[in-house]
Design an enzyme around this catalytic site. Sequence first.
Site, short mmCIF file in Angstrom:
data_model
loop_
_atom_site.label_atom_id
_atom_site.label_comp_id
_atom_site.label_asym_id
_atom_site.label_seq_id
_atom_site.Cartn_x
_atom_site.Cartn_y
_atom_site.Cartn_z
N GLU A 144 0.85 -1.42 0.15
CA GLU A 144 -0.41 0.05 -0.10
C GLU A 144 1.11 1.26 0.17
O GLU A 144 1.82 1.16 0.53
CB GLU A 144 -1.39 0.16 1.04
CG GLU A 144 -2.32 -0.72 1.01
CD GLU A 144 -3.04 -0.70 2.53
OE1 GLU A 144 -2.70 0.53 3.01
OE2 GLU A 144 -3.24 -1.67 3.05
N GLU A 192 -13.00 5.39 5.17
CA GLU A 192 -12.12 5.07 6.07
C GLU A 192 -11.87 4.57 7.11
O GLU A 192 -11.76 5.60 8.03
CB GLU A 192 -10.72 5.99 5.14
CG GLU A 192 -10.66 6.68 3.91
CD GLU A 192 -9.69 4.92 3.55
OE1 GLU A 192 -8.76 4.77 4.53
OE2 GLU A 192 -9.17 5.20 2.32
N TRP A 193 -12.56 3.37 7.48
CA TRP A 193 -12.04 2.94 9.15
C TRP A 193 -12.95 4.39 10.05
O TRP A 193 -13.37 4.55 9.87
CB TRP A 193 -10.71 2.88 9.57
CG TRP A 193 -10.60 1.65 8.52
CD1 TRP A 193 -8.91 1.79 7.83
CD2 TRP A 193 -10.47 0.59 8.67
NE1 TRP A 193 -8.95 0.62 7.01
CE2 TRP A 193 -10.04 -1.07 7.06
CE3 TRP A 193 -11.68 -0.25 9.13
CZ2 TRP A 193 -10.26 -1.27 6.61
CZ3 TRP A 193 -11.94 -1.81 8.13
CH2 TRP A 193 -11.00 -2.10 7.63
C1 GBH Z 1 -3.83 2.07 5.75
O1 GBH Z 1 -3.28 2.56 6.90
C2 GBH Z 1 -4.73 1.17 5.77
O2 GBH Z 1 -4.57 -0.42 5.54
C3 GBH Z 1 -6.02 1.02 5.67
O3 GBH Z 1 -7.48 0.02 4.95
C4 GBH Z 1 -6.13 2.79 4.44
O4 GBH Z 1 -7.48 2.80 3.72
C5 GBH Z 1 -5.37 3.75 4.55
O5 GBH Z 1 -3.93 3.41 5.88
C6 GBH Z 1 -5.79 5.33 4.56
O6 GBH Z 1 -5.99 5.13 5.24
O7 GBH Z 1 -5.94 7.33 13.63
O8 GBH Z 1 -5.06 9.05 13.64
O9 GBH Z 1 -4.67 7.25 14.94
C7 GBH Z 1 -2.23 3.48 6.21
C8 GBH Z 1 -1.28 3.25 8.00
C9 GBH Z 1 -1.82 3.85 10.39
C10 GBH Z 1 -2.94 4.83 8.44
C11 GBH Z 1 -2.85 4.23 11.50
C12 GBH Z 1 -3.89 5.62 9.85
C13 GBH Z 1 -4.67 5.55 12.62
C14 GBH Z 1 -3.99 6.96 12.84
N1 GBH Z 1 -1.98 3.39 9.10
N2 GBH Z 1 -3.08 5.28 10.77
S1 GBH Z 1 -5.02 8.05 14.02
#
Ligand code: GBH
Length: 517
Positions: A420, A471-472
């Site tokens: 990714e 996006e989670w």
């Molecule tokens: C990716 O992670 C995921 O694998 C993917 O599913 C997702 O769509 C993509 O990011 C874009 O968002 O919530 O502020 O504490 C990438 C690394 C690490 C990014 C954790 C988001 C959360 C930070 N991720 N981070 S926070």
Amino acid sequence: MATKSSMHLSMFPLRFLCFIIITLVSPSSSTLREIKTKENFRFPKDFLFGTASSSYQCEGAYLTDGKALSNWDVFTTIPGKIDDESNGKVAADHYHRYPEDLDLMKDLGVNSYRFSLSWARILPKGRFGNVNMKGIDHYNRMINAVLERGMEPFVTLTHYDVPHELELRYGSWLSPHIREDFVHYAEICFRYFGDRVKFWTTFNQPNVQLILGYRKGMHPPSHCANYFGNCTRGDSYKEPLVAAHNIIRSHLAAVYLYRMKYQEQQRGKIGIVMNSIWYEPVSDSLADRLAAERAQAFYLTWFLDPVVYGRYPKELHDIVGEDLPEFTTDDLKLSKNGLDFIGINQYTGEYAQDCLHSACEPGKGGSKGEGFVNTNALKDGLALGEPTGISWFHVYPQGMEKALMYVSERYKNIPLYITENGFSENGTGISLNDHRRVKFMSNYLDALKRAMRKGADVRGYFTWSLLDSFEWSFGYTLRFGLYHVDFDTLERTPRLSASWYKNFISKNNAQSKDADA
Ligand code: GBH
């Protein structure tokens, strides 16, 4: 006199040496060499270029054809957990629209598609119920459709989602029972799909999954202690260590099964995907440099060292050793090089500041379970890379090169895939003229090439993502797609980055053909 002349003589070779060194490192000659290698560089012919996605983020169809609830279906119903109170019930409806989406990929000219399977679609009740044949049929059709378009399926078994049943029964990753369930699930997938799937990964960035699920409570099962977030239960220090151990053991057992029973006949490869943040020491001091290394141990090598070398990294041991679960002799037997390749998700970098030997303000990363390292994108108020408006995300292409070199050196030049890499700004306004994404991809791909020139065995690059998706915890407020998705009509519209990627791939294909001729 004698002394003077001998001194004079012995200094001559030294001066000569200095001259040579200065000539070699002088900017003009190194720029020349750089240009030369730049021109010579070609991606290998079988290099995988693709786009990546995950089931919960794009499929929708959350109760279609016998799928059961997953942990994410349940989590998204808790008020306050998702920025825009949205969920993945429909998402981009990729479940029904995959033929159209695969056509878009084919048009881009990619030769592979990284996607994840929904565990709750295949085994709605885990190993406590039957295989859902409608789920199997769906993925069979989809895998065939990928292959028919000349693309390689690159399949992740689980990208954050598990059947809710397993959460209810025994607390999913907190219990050692999960290993049996995971291996059962993996076996079903190898058995039904392994004749056509040649690239398997067990987990998508379990480091992030655990940090957000068990330390900060921002993902299911929403466990954390008060200092870290707003949860009704949890232990932000111990639970991530326990869940990580169960994930590592589940990975090892699935890889072992694949190798013993399927690999020889099916001739595929199996690996794991980890998220990498490149940590730059905030100063040149020894303490901060050690802190940057510690940050890797509490993030990346936490999983990779045990899988490759059968032990946790030393920096982790030094700090949380007494609470670190031990591997059994059986685990260690399984863990002989428990990977064929490593997948790296690389987006960003941060500064690392020591909080172990130095007095430091409490901040992100500074707790014991995080290795006493403050991690932050700002130094003296200035960002390490261009801000995106997303708090975790600064543009730092150097991190791509450095992370690849770091992993390559630590794990003996094992094959690597960038599983990714992608760009979004904050907010739904990101336009179709996404110049910043184009610049981002171009700079990160340049950094990837630099790592390859230096010898990293990188074999593929998947951009995140073809489509805007769920996006989670950010819901639909971030847009990572090369294609814009209108979530009311589900219409897909190409952004500038789609044409750019298409052009990039076709130029590369032409170059590798030239090289063959
Ligand atoms: C990716 O992670 C995921 O694998 C993917 O599913 C997702 O769509 C993509 O990011 C874009 O968002 O919530 O502020 O504490 C990438 C690394 C690490 C990014 C954790 C988001 C959360 C930070 N991720 N981070 S926070």
